[in-house]
Design a protein around this motif. Structure first.
Motif, PDB file in Angstrom:
ATOM      1  N   VAL A  39       0.844  -1.194   0.000  1.00  0.00           N
ATOM      2  CA  VAL A  39       0.000   0.000   0.000  1.00  0.00           C
ATOM      3  C   VAL A  39       0.881   1.246   0.000  1.00  0.00           C
ATOM      4  O   VAL A  39       2.062   1.195   0.342  1.00  0.00           O
ATOM      5  N   ALA A  40       0.287   2.354  -0.396  1.00  0.00           N
ATOM      6  CA  ALA A  40       0.916   3.670  -0.302  1.00  0.00           C
ATOM      7  C   ALA A  40      -0.134   4.625   0.250  1.00  0.00           C
ATOM      8  O   ALA A  40      -1.317   4.291   0.331  1.00  0.00           O
ATOM      9  N   TYR A  41       0.300   5.810   0.629  1.00  0.00           N
ATOM     10  CA  TYR A  41      -0.593   6.767   1.273  1.00  0.00           C
ATOM     11  C   TYR A  41      -0.693   8.036   0.424  1.00  0.00           C
ATOM     12  O   TYR A  41       0.293   8.467  -0.172  1.00  0.00           O
ATOM     13  N   VAL A  42      -1.887   8.587   0.377  1.00  0.00           N
ATOM     14  CA  VAL A  42      -2.116   9.833  -0.355  1.00  0.00           C
ATOM     15  C   VAL A  42      -2.710  10.838   0.623  1.00  0.00           C
ATOM     16  O   VAL A  42      -3.743  10.570   1.247  1.00  0.00           O
ATOM     17  N   THR A  43      -2.055  11.981   0.782  1.00  0.00           N
ATOM     18  CA  THR A  43      -2.516  12.984   1.741  1.00  0.00           C
ATOM     19  C   THR A  43      -2.602  14.351   1.075  1.00  0.00           C
ATOM     20  O   THR A  43      -2.129  14.550  -0.048  1.00  0.00           O
ATOM     21  N   GLY A  44      -3.199  15.289   1.785  1.00  0.00           N
ATOM     22  CA  GLY A  44      -3.275  16.654   1.300  1.00  0.00           C
ATOM     23  C   GLY A  44      -4.520  16.932   0.496  1.00  0.00           C
ATOM     24  O   GLY A  44      -5.611  16.433   0.805  1.00  0.00           O
ATOM     25  N   GLU A  45      -4.366  17.682  -0.598  1.00  0.00           N
ATOM     26  CA  GLU A  45      -5.511  18.186  -1.354  1.00  0.00           C
ATOM     27  C   GLU A  45      -6.011  17.179  -2.394  1.00  0.00           C
ATOM     28  O   GLU A  45      -5.957  17.380  -3.593  1.00  0.00           O
ATOM     29  N   VAL A  46      -6.518  16.052  -1.868  1.00  0.00           N
ATOM     30  CA  VAL A  46      -7.262  15.079  -2.662  1.00  0.00           C
ATOM     31  C   VAL A  46      -8.600  14.873  -1.965  1.00  0.00           C
ATOM     32  O   VAL A  46      -8.765  15.207  -0.795  1.00  0.00           O
ATOM     33  N   LYS A  78      -2.245   7.502 -10.796  1.00  0.00           N
ATOM     34  CA  LYS A  78      -3.112   6.389 -10.403  1.00  0.00           C
ATOM     35  C   LYS A  78      -3.468   6.468  -8.927  1.00  0.00           C
ATOM     36  O   LYS A  78      -4.614   6.218  -8.540  1.00  0.00           O
ATOM     37  N   MET A  79      -2.498   6.816  -8.100  1.00  0.00           N
ATOM     38  CA  MET A  79      -2.770   6.906  -6.661  1.00  0.00           C
ATOM     39  C   MET A  79      -3.726   8.054  -6.355  1.00  0.00           C
ATOM     40  O   MET A  79      -4.624   7.927  -5.525  1.00  0.00           O
ATOM     41  N   VAL A  80      -3.536   9.182  -7.026  1.00  0.00           N
ATOM     42  CA  VAL A  80      -4.434  10.322  -6.823  1.00  0.00           C
ATOM     43  C   VAL A  80      -5.847   9.974  -7.290  1.00  0.00           C
ATOM     44  O   VAL A  80      -6.844  10.358  -6.667  1.00  0.00           O
ATOM     45  N   SER A  81      -5.939   9.206  -8.381  1.00  0.00           N
ATOM     46  CA  SER A  81      -7.256   8.784  -8.870  1.00  0.00           C
ATOM     47  C   SER A  81      -7.954   7.900  -7.852  1.00  0.00           C
ATOM     48  O   SER A  81      -9.162   8.035  -7.622  1.00  0.00           O
ATOM     49  N   LEU A  82      -7.211   6.986  -7.221  1.00  0.00           N
ATOM     50  CA  LEU A  82      -7.796   6.140  -6.181  1.00  0.00           C
ATOM     51  C   LEU A  82      -8.283   6.978  -5.013  1.00  0.00           C
ATOM     52  O   LEU A  82      -9.272   6.627  -4.342  1.00  0.00           O
ATOM     53  N   ALA A  83      -7.609   8.101  -4.770  1.00  0.00           N
ATOM     54  CA  ALA A  83      -7.972   8.981  -3.660  1.00  0.00           C
ATOM     55  C   ALA A  83      -9.039   9.995  -4.061  1.00  0.00           C
ATOM     56  O   ALA A  83      -9.250  10.989  -3.354  1.00  0.00           O
ATOM     57  N   GLY A  84      -9.709   9.764  -5.180  1.00  0.00           N
ATOM     58  CA  GLY A  84     -10.825  10.623  -5.573  1.00  0.00           C
ATOM     59  C   GLY A  84     -10.465  11.832  -6.394  1.00  0.00           C
ATOM     60  O   GLY A  84     -11.304  12.688  -6.662  1.00  0.00           O
ATOM     61  N   GLY A  85      -9.186  11.931  -6.813  1.00  0.00           N
ATOM     62  CA  GLY A  85      -8.753  13.051  -7.626  1.00  0.00           C
ATOM     63  C   GLY A  85      -8.356  14.271  -6.809  1.00  0.00           C
ATOM     64  O   GLY A  85      -8.529  14.319  -5.592  1.00  0.00           O
TER      65      GLY A  85
END
Length: 270
Positions: free
Chosen positions: A195-202, A218-225
């Motif tokens: 896994v990886a983590y996406v934080t901030g303005e997503v 791809k990760m930003v897309s998984l986080a809803g853009g």
């Protein structure tokens, strides 16, 4: 410690009785909150006001006051300063938060009702999970992550041991949430997957599968853009390699993402 316990007990009693509670210092006033403002010795100025979307309240004599993002004590000092400017001599102001409408937490993963959870005040991690309908135990992994703004304003990710949280019913794993956090509960079937983590303005910060070939896009897309205020050209990756921490700044959207990376999307300055 005895004093702290007494304060917590008093707050609990006040909440049960439906009386206003002075917000704890870490809490910041947000839009939708309902405030009760009193001025010592001036009962006629006692005001109940709802914070607008722009973070303002209307107060007698001084009109619109910007309080969004301030702690209750700081907001009270601001009102005191404005009242002292030609209206009252050494005013003493106290602000209570009667309704915490701005307290919201996102809960993701194997819970009965994933999504947005609205709180009536600061709450523990267990309380938030309960408000999301509770854990789906057969699908739950061994960990959860809580993403929130740190003391320096930057995003921080805290790991929680789900087993200890359930068995102990509190302790260090039962984090206190003040609103604005994202709780990501790991699923059992994905426990061994990278896994990886996406934080901030997503739109949905949290932990996501990081398969071979994963990229920032791809990760930003998984986080809803991206959100509308995301700085897409200043995305950075926080990575640990060979025991050393690296920060890759201004990465492209097609930059590969590795397991355990933290993809951080900052807010645009404009």
């Amino acid at each position: 410690m005895k004093l702290q316990a007494a304060v917590l007990l008093l707050c609990a009693v006040l909440l049960l009785l439906g009386l206003p509670v002075l917000a704890d210092e870490p809490y910041q006033i947000g839009s939708g909150d309902v405030l009760t403002i009193t001025v010592y010795g001036h009962e006629d100025l006692k005001t109940k006001a709802r914070v607008s979307e722009s973070g303002q309240i209307e107060f007698p004599l001084i009109g619109a006051v910007q309080v969004g993002g301030l702690k209750p004590s700081a907001a009270a000092k601001k009102v005191e300063t404005l009242l002292a400017d030609g209206y009252l001599v050494k005013p003493q102001v106290q602000i209570y938060v009667e309704e915490f409408k701005s307290l919201k937490v996102i809960v993701l993963g194997p819970v009965k009702n994933p999504g947005l959870v609205e709180l009536s005040g600061p709450a523990t991690l267990l309380e938030v999970i309960s408000k999301a309908g509770g854990l789906l135990l057969k699908d739950v992994g061994t960990s959860a992550t809580v993403t929130r703004a740190g003391a320096d304003g930057r995003q921080e990710i805290l790991n929680v041991d789900i087993k200890k949280l359930i068995e102990n019913g509190g302790g260090a794993d039962n984090l206190r949430l003040l609103g604005g956090e994202t709780v990501s509960v790991a699923a059992a079937k994905a426990e061994d997957a990278p896994v990886a983590y996406v934080t901030g303005e997503v739109n949905r910060p949290g932990m996501y599968p990081c398969a071979h070939g994963a990229t920032v896009l791809k990760m930003v897309s998984l986080a809803g853009g991206f959100t509308g205020i995301a700085a897409k050209s200043r995305v950075r990756i926080n990575r640990s390699a060979d025991g050393k921490k690296q920060v890759l700044k201004g990465v492209d959207l097609d930059t590969p993402v590795l397991p355990d990376d933290v993809v951080e999307v900052p807010e645009s300055f404009f």
